[in-house]
Design a protein around this motif. Structure first.
Motif, mmCIF file in Angstrom:
data_model
loop_
_atom_site.group_PDB
_atom_site.id
_atom_site.type_symbol
_atom_site.label_atom_id
_atom_site.label_comp_id
_atom_site.label_asym_id
_atom_site.label_seq_id
_atom_site.Cartn_x
_atom_site.Cartn_y
_atom_site.Cartn_z
ATOM 1 N N LEU A 229 0.814 -1.217 0.000
ATOM 2 C CA LEU A 229 0.000 0.000 0.000
ATOM 3 C C LEU A 229 0.851 1.273 0.000
ATOM 4 O O LEU A 229 0.325 2.373 -0.142
ATOM 5 N N GLY A 230 2.174 1.115 0.187
ATOM 6 C CA GLY A 230 3.042 2.285 0.126
ATOM 7 C C GLY A 230 3.559 2.749 1.475
ATOM 8 O O GLY A 230 3.969 3.897 1.624
ATOM 9 N N TYR A 231 3.571 1.867 2.465
ATOM 10 C CA TYR A 231 4.106 2.211 3.783
ATOM 11 C C TYR A 231 5.439 1.505 3.965
ATOM 12 O O TYR A 231 5.542 0.291 3.778
ATOM 13 N N PHE A 232 6.457 2.307 4.317
ATOM 14 C CA PHE A 232 7.792 1.745 4.519
ATOM 15 C C PHE A 232 8.134 1.830 5.991
ATOM 16 O O PHE A 232 7.912 2.851 6.629
ATOM 17 N N SER A 233 8.668 0.754 6.548
ATOM 18 C CA SER A 233 9.105 0.836 7.938
ATOM 19 C C SER A 233 10.404 0.080 8.115
ATOM 20 O O SER A 233 10.657 -0.939 7.462
ATOM 21 N N SER A 234 11.229 0.653 8.994
ATOM 22 C CA SER A 234 12.539 0.089 9.245
ATOM 23 C C SER A 234 12.679 -0.110 10.751
ATOM 24 O O SER A 234 12.081 0.629 11.537
ATOM 25 N N SER A 235 13.481 -1.098 11.160
ATOM 26 C CA SER A 235 13.598 -1.404 12.587
ATOM 27 C C SER A 235 14.274 -0.277 13.379
ATOM 28 O O SER A 235 14.233 -0.282 14.596
ATOM 29 N N ASP A 236 14.874 0.710 12.725
ATOM 30 C CA ASP A 236 15.458 1.842 13.456
ATOM 31 C C ASP A 236 14.440 2.964 13.655
ATOM 32 O O ASP A 236 14.797 4.095 13.958
ATOM 33 N N ASN A 237 13.178 2.634 13.488
ATOM 34 C CA ASN A 237 12.044 3.543 13.686
ATOM 35 C C ASN A 237 11.835 4.529 12.546
ATOM 36 O O ASN A 237 11.002 5.418 12.650
ATOM 37 N N PHE A 238 12.599 4.390 11.461
ATOM 38 C CA PHE A 238 12.341 5.249 10.310
ATOM 39 C C PHE A 238 11.144 4.694 9.538
ATOM 40 O O PHE A 238 11.104 3.502 9.230
ATOM 41 N N THR A 239 10.182 5.562 9.276
ATOM 42 C CA THR A 239 9.024 5.148 8.480
ATOM 43 C C THR A 239 8.653 6.266 7.516
ATOM 44 O O THR A 239 8.988 7.426 7.751
ATOM 45 N N PHE A 240 7.994 5.919 6.431
ATOM 46 C CA PHE A 240 7.370 6.940 5.597
ATOM 47 C C PHE A 240 6.182 6.335 4.883
ATOM 48 O O PHE A 240 6.035 5.110 4.786
ATOM 49 N N MET A 241 5.340 7.217 4.413
ATOM 50 C CA MET A 241 4.143 6.808 3.708
ATOM 51 C C MET A 241 4.176 7.477 2.339
ATOM 52 O O MET A 241 4.492 8.658 2.232
ATOM 53 N N SER A 242 3.900 6.741 1.302
ATOM 54 C CA SER A 242 3.976 7.338 -0.028
ATOM 55 C C SER A 242 2.837 8.333 -0.225
ATOM 56 O O SER A 242 1.819 8.274 0.462
ATOM 57 N N ALA A 243 3.035 9.252 -1.169
ATOM 58 C CA ALA A 243 2.032 10.297 -1.421
ATOM 59 C C ALA A 243 0.696 9.684 -1.852
ATOM 60 O O ALA A 243 -0.358 10.263 -1.602
ATOM 61 N N ASP A 244 0.752 8.500 -2.473
ATOM 62 C CA ASP A 244 -0.487 7.858 -2.942
ATOM 63 C C ASP A 244 -0.812 6.630 -2.089
ATOM 64 O O ASP A 244 -1.291 5.621 -2.590
ATOM 65 N N TYR A 245 -0.519 6.746 -0.782
ATOM 66 C CA TYR A 245 -0.701 5.602 0.110
ATOM 67 C C TYR A 245 -2.123 5.027 0.010
ATOM 68 O O TYR A 245 -3.101 5.782 -0.019
#
Ligand SMILES: *[C@@H]1O[C@H](CO)[C@@H](O)[C@H](O)[C@H]1NC(C)=O
Ligand SMILES: *[C@@H]1O[C@H](CO)[C@@H](O)[C@H](O)[C@H]1NC(C)=O
Ligand SMILES: *[C@@H]1O[C@H](CO)[C@@H](O)[C@H](O)[C@H]1NC(C)=O
Ligand SMILES: *[C@@H]1O[C@H](CO)[C@@H](O)[C@H](O)[C@H]1NC(C)=O
Ligand SMILES: *[C@@H]1O[C@H](CO)[C@@H](O)[C@H](O)[C@H]1NC(C)=O
Ligand SMILES: *[C@@H]1O[C@H](CO)[C@@H](O)[C@H](O)[C@H]1NC(C)=O
Ligand SMILES: *[C@@H]1O[C@H](CO)[C@@H](O)[C@H](O)[C@H]1NC(C)=O
Ligand SMILES: *[C@@H]1O[C@H](CO)[C@@H](O)[C@H](O)[C@H]1NC(C)=O
Length: 538
Positions: A229-245
């Motif tokens: 769906l466009g959600y990125f998550s990393s174990s170092d707590n970095f996350t982002f959501m794509s513009a077209d999530y």
């Protein structure tokens, strides 16, 4: 008779060479040949294909790509087996061995790549619907999968883990390994680095501590993952959501050759990828763009631009990553050396040391004492402790330079003051390195816009040439009363400050971030003449 036989078989020959039968798995002892365009593995839903892809003249790599669009020039490659060892267009093949190994041979001889697998039971190779090429045995065990060795792209559902990294390609058309890497660092933080002559990290911002960049160093699982769906998550707590999530579109997360990591998405079968997220909003902060002794500046609507430092000239006009070389050699004689100030310019890394609470004079002396010192960065750091004191960074090399009005600091370049000033040129040949805001597919080039840009560049270079001539003329007629370019420490302020400022201004406008901010020919003449008149009157 012979002719009629040929005519009889012609349609057969025609159809057999143009119809494409899809291969959905390799099993037993079998192979895919570089010589047969049909030797392509296809995923069950037809979205992904795997086969030999041309990367240069008679050079092929075994790759996985999106089946649509079909044309070679527009293919979106998501994985490559032998990116740094392309094979010949004759007799090369990917073979599945009875032993359970998969190998790529170059021209029927040398093995350039292999999965290094063995299996007692029978094995088969197939392409999963998610783009994963899988080698599996008859018991269902996965012996090898392409998802475990990504190249520059991460697909949804593909994990980036501790022993993996994304490596950019060399350039737009060159798929060989480039200089940029996305990886989990020793402290569990996901980072981007530039592996140039010295390895430097540029994301997250190296001036911030991990916690200041909202990264956690505590979770050692080191896993990053993009969902469909466009959600990125990393174990170092970095996350982002794509513009077209949330939209059901195709997605790829790619470390581009320019060092930026971008999430692209597109509607199924449409060939245009659009950027729905990117890591670096200030592209000049990506290290290595312009090479040594040059400055990157961002020109809106154009992209990044490289300029040589005063006293340097470009090494290779076709490759800015090689940077600029000095036009003369600096001696280490103290009384022959001075400094040239460039405001709002930062050079990252290659510090001789880190010297807090050094006054300008102390910093200058330090750099003069070190023969290898190419200049020094002098700035006040907001976040540092203690704050509101000056920090001095003598530089052993001038790399990762960028100019930005937002950067609160100056660089002082070491220059020789005994040489005729004419030798210090300012190479403003502004080559636009690349577009930031581009879609992944090639733009249709606008002929009239191209003409306007070319015209502007020609006018610009003529303008700069004239500026330089006028400048030289001015300096020639006022030799060493107007040591504008060089602040000789020995002068101790006994120089015409106003005149220096004007010339600095003219010089620095050459590397102005915005083209429109640069003076026109007549403005320059006016500035210089005006200044001359003023000083005559004093
Ligand atoms: C790609 O770049 C590498 C490194 O500069 C070079 O050796 C190789 O020949 C290039 N490949 C092509 C196809 O241009
Ligand atoms: C890429 O696709 C576009 C649109 O389908 C087409 O116009 C263009 O010619 C293609 N480019 C190449 C190099 O095949
Ligand atoms: C990371 O995220 C988790 C869950 O959201 C939270 O409990 C934890 O405090 C965060 N760690 C840091 C260092 O921010
Ligand atoms: C560490 O990260 C993984 C993956 O993001 C997550 O599943 C796990 O809960 C995290 N562990 C802690 C202690 O936060
Ligand atoms: C600078 O010095 C190097 C080595 O000592 C020499 O090869 C080079 O030609 C010199 N360059 C100039 C511009 O004098
Ligand atoms: C610098 O000093 C050296 C000796 O210390 C002297 O030979 C040289 O002429 C001086 N150069 C200038 C430009 O004053
Ligand atoms: C900085 O140096 C000055 C003297 O040069 C000293 O008075 C001052 O206390 C120093 N400040 C810090 C924060 O060390
Ligand atoms: C990038 O493109 C989008 C849409 O084409 C536009 O809205 C945006 O302003 C552009 N950003 C930059 C930095 O040019």
């Amino acid at each position: 008779m012979a002719i009629s036989i040929i005519l009889l078989f012609l349609p057969l020959i025609f159809f057999s060479s143009f119809s494409s039968s899809t291969i959905d798995r390799l099993s037993g002892a079998s192979s895919l040949s570089v010589e047969h365009a049909d030797d392509v593995l296809t995923s069950p839903d037809g979205v992904f294909s795997a086969g030999f892809f041309p990367v240069g003249d008679n050079a092929y790599c075994f790759a996985i790509w999106f089946s649509e669009p079909y044309s070679e020039g527009n293919r979106t490659i998501v994985w490559m087996a032998n990116r740094d060892d392309p094979v010949n267009g004759r007799k090369s093949e990917l073979s599945l061995r009875k032993s359970g190994n998969v190998i790529i041979t170059d021209a029927g001889r040398l093995t350039v790549w292999s999965t290094d697998t063995v299996s007692a039971s029978s094995v088969f190779l197939y392409l999963h619907e998610n783009g994963n090429l899988i080698l599996q045995n008859s018991e269902g065990g996965v012996l090898w999968q392409s998802f475990d060795s990504p190249t520059d792209t991460l697909l949804p559902q593909q994990l980036l883990t501790k022993d993996m990294q994304l490596v950019s390609s060399r350039s737009q058309g060159n798929y060989s390994s480039g200089f940029y890497k996305l990886y989990f660092d020793n402290d569990n933080v996901l980072r981007l680095l530039y592996g140039g002559p010295e390895i430097t990290v540029y994301w997250p911002d190296p001036e911030l501590m991990s916690w200041e960049a909202s990264r956690s160093t505590f979770n050692s699982s080191r896993i990053a993952f993009l969902d469909s769906l466009g959600y990125f998550s990393s174990s170092d707590n970095f996350t982002f959501m794509s513009a077209d999530y949330g939209e059901r579109v195709q997605r790829i997360l790619k470390l581009d050759f320019d060092g930026n990591i971008r999430l692209y998405s597109r509607k199924y079968r449409m060939d245009k990828w659009t950027v729905s997220w990117q890591a670096m909003s200030q592209p000049c902060r990506i290290h290595g763009t312009c090479g040594p002794n040059s400055i990157c500046s961002y020109v809106p609507h154009f992209g990044r631009k490289c300029s040589c430092l005063p006293g340097f000239k470009i090494r290779d006009r076709t490759d800015w990553s090689l940077g600029c070389v000095q036009e003369f050699n600096l001696t280490c004689t103290r009384n022959e050396t001075g400094f040239l100030k460039m405001s709002n310019v930062e050079f990252f890394g290659y510090d001789y040391g880190f010297f807090p609470n050094y006054t300008f004079g102390m910093c200058e002396n330090l750099c003069l004492q070190i023969c290898d010192c190419k200049g020094f960065q002098f700035k006040f750091i907001k976040h540092a402790h203690p704050s509101n004191i000056p920090y001095c960074y003598p530089k052993t090399q001038l790399l990762n330079g960028h100019h930005s009005p937002n950067f609160q600091g100056d660089i002082y370049l070491k220059v020789q003051n005994t040489l005729p000033i004419q030798e210090i040129g300012l190479d403003c040949s502004s080559t636009v390195v690349k577009q930031l805001n581009r879609t992944y597919t090639k733009h249709q080039e606008n002929a009239s816009l191209k003409f306007v840009v070319r015209f502007a560049m020609v006018v610009g270079s003529v303008e700069l040439g004239v500026i330089f001539i006028v400048w030289c003329f001015f300096i020639r007629t006022h030799r060493n009363s107007s040591a504008e370019m060089i602040i000789d420490p020995k002068l101790e302020g006994k120089y015409d400050k106003g005149r220096m400022e004007i010339l600095f201004e003219v010089a620095l406008k050459c590397v102005a971030e915005d083209r429109d901010a640069r003076p026109t020919m007549s403005q320059v003449v006016e500035m210089l003449l005006h200044q001359e008149n003023d000083t005559e009157l004093v």
